[in-house]
Motif scaffolding. Structure first.
Motif, PDB file in Angstrom:
ATOM      1  N   ARG A   1       0.853  -1.196   0.000  1.00 33.29           N
ATOM      2  CA  ARG A   1       0.000   0.000   0.000  1.00 33.29           C
ATOM      3  C   ARG A   1       0.890   1.248   0.000  1.00 33.29           C
ATOM      4  O   ARG A   1       1.878   1.310   0.707  1.00 33.29           O
ATOM      5  N   GLY A   2       0.535   2.208  -0.812  1.00 32.34           N
ATOM      6  CA  GLY A   2       1.274   3.462  -0.886  1.00 32.34           C
ATOM      7  C   GLY A   2       2.304   3.518  -2.000  1.00 32.34           C
ATOM      8  O   GLY A   2       2.799   4.586  -2.331  1.00 32.34           O
ATOM      9  N   MET A   3       2.644   2.366  -2.572  1.00 32.48           N
ATOM     10  CA  MET A   3       3.584   2.370  -3.688  1.00 32.48           C
ATOM     11  C   MET A   3       2.917   3.008  -4.898  1.00 32.48           C
ATOM     12  O   MET A   3       1.714   2.909  -5.074  1.00 32.48           O
ATOM     13  N   LYS A   4       3.712   3.661  -5.715  1.00 34.47           N
ATOM     14  CA  LYS A   4       3.198   4.268  -6.939  1.00 34.47           C
ATOM     15  C   LYS A   4       3.766   3.525  -8.133  1.00 34.47           C
ATOM     16  O   LYS A   4       4.947   3.180  -8.151  1.00 34.47           O
ATOM     17  N   LEU A   5       2.930   3.285  -9.116  1.00 31.82           N
ATOM     18  CA  LEU A   5       3.366   2.622 -10.337  1.00 31.82           C
ATOM     19  C   LEU A   5       3.633   3.670 -11.399  1.00 31.82           C
ATOM     20  O   LEU A   5       2.837   4.579 -11.607  1.00 31.82           O
ATOM     21  N   VAL A   6       4.747   3.534 -12.081  1.00 32.24           N
ATOM     22  CA  VAL A   6       5.095   4.436 -13.172  1.00 32.24           C
ATOM     23  C   VAL A   6       5.196   3.588 -14.428  1.00 32.24           C
ATOM     24  O   VAL A   6       5.933   2.601 -14.462  1.00 32.24           O
ATOM     25  N   PHE A   7       4.431   3.960 -15.451  1.00 29.94           N
ATOM     26  CA  PHE A   7       4.426   3.216 -16.699  1.00 29.94           C
ATOM     27  C   PHE A   7       5.182   3.983 -17.765  1.00 29.94           C
ATOM     28  O   PHE A   7       5.051   5.202 -17.872  1.00 29.94           O
ATOM     29  N   HIS A   8       5.975   3.276 -18.543  1.00 25.52           N
ATOM     30  CA  HIS A   8       6.710   3.877 -19.657  1.00 25.52           C
ATOM     31  C   HIS A   8       6.248   3.196 -20.940  1.00 25.52           C
ATOM     32  O   HIS A   8       6.067   1.989 -20.975  1.00 25.52           O
ATOM     33  N   ARG A   9       6.100   3.986 -21.973  1.00 22.87           N
ATOM     34  CA  ARG A   9       5.670   3.448 -23.263  1.00 22.87           C
ATOM     35  C   ARG A   9       6.838   3.553 -24.227  1.00 22.87           C
ATOM     36  O   ARG A   9       7.441   4.616 -24.375  1.00 22.87           O
ATOM     37  N   SER A  10       7.157   2.449 -24.900  1.00 22.74           N
ATOM     38  CA  SER A  10       8.212   2.474 -25.905  1.00 22.74           C
ATOM     39  C   SER A  10       7.705   3.184 -27.147  1.00 22.74           C
ATOM     40  O   SER A  10       6.543   3.041 -27.546  1.00 22.74           O
ATOM     41  N   LYS A  11       8.573   3.979 -27.758  1.00 24.48           N
ATOM     42  CA  LYS A  11       8.213   4.682 -28.984  1.00 24.48           C
ATOM     43  C   LYS A  11       9.353   4.512 -29.964  1.00 24.48           C
ATOM     44  O   LYS A  11      10.412   5.132 -29.815  1.00 24.48           O
TER      45      LYS A  11
END
Length: 108
Positions: A93-103
């Protein structure tokens, strides 16, 4: 190159980890106060946090840092493998997810 760096005082050894970080912070603050460019390379987040605390204290004493503080939220990578990332049991709980998109060939 290493011998040259040692003879020029660029490499310093200190067995006591706390003393090393305090002395590095003092050296950093003095260089900033003298207007010299300097970079500190610290290998672990634990040591980075300790160095930062010491450096901020030194910079305040030299009046190069205000007493006013601004809190900035930063993210620290967990450096998980692909296998570790897919198992939800590792998340808390409290963790943040960061998503990266390949381009194309470049990753963002």
């Amino acid at each position: 190159a290493i011998r040259w760096a040692q003879s020029d005082g660029m490499i310093y050894e200190q067995a006591d980890e706390t003393a090393l970080l305090q002395e590095a912070a003092q050296h950093y603050a003095n260089a900033v106060a003298e207007g010299r460019e300097i970079i500190a390379v610290i290998p672990t987040w634990k040591d980075i946090d300790a160095f930062t605390e010491h450096a901020r204290k030194e910079l305040r004493q030299l009046e190069k840092l205000s007493e006013d503080e601004i809190t900035v939220t930063a993210s620290k990578s967990l450096s998980w493998t692909e296998a570790e990332r897919v198992h939800w049991s590792g998340y808390q709980r409290g963790m943040k997810l960061v998503f990266h998109r390949s381009k194309g060939l470049q990753r963002r």
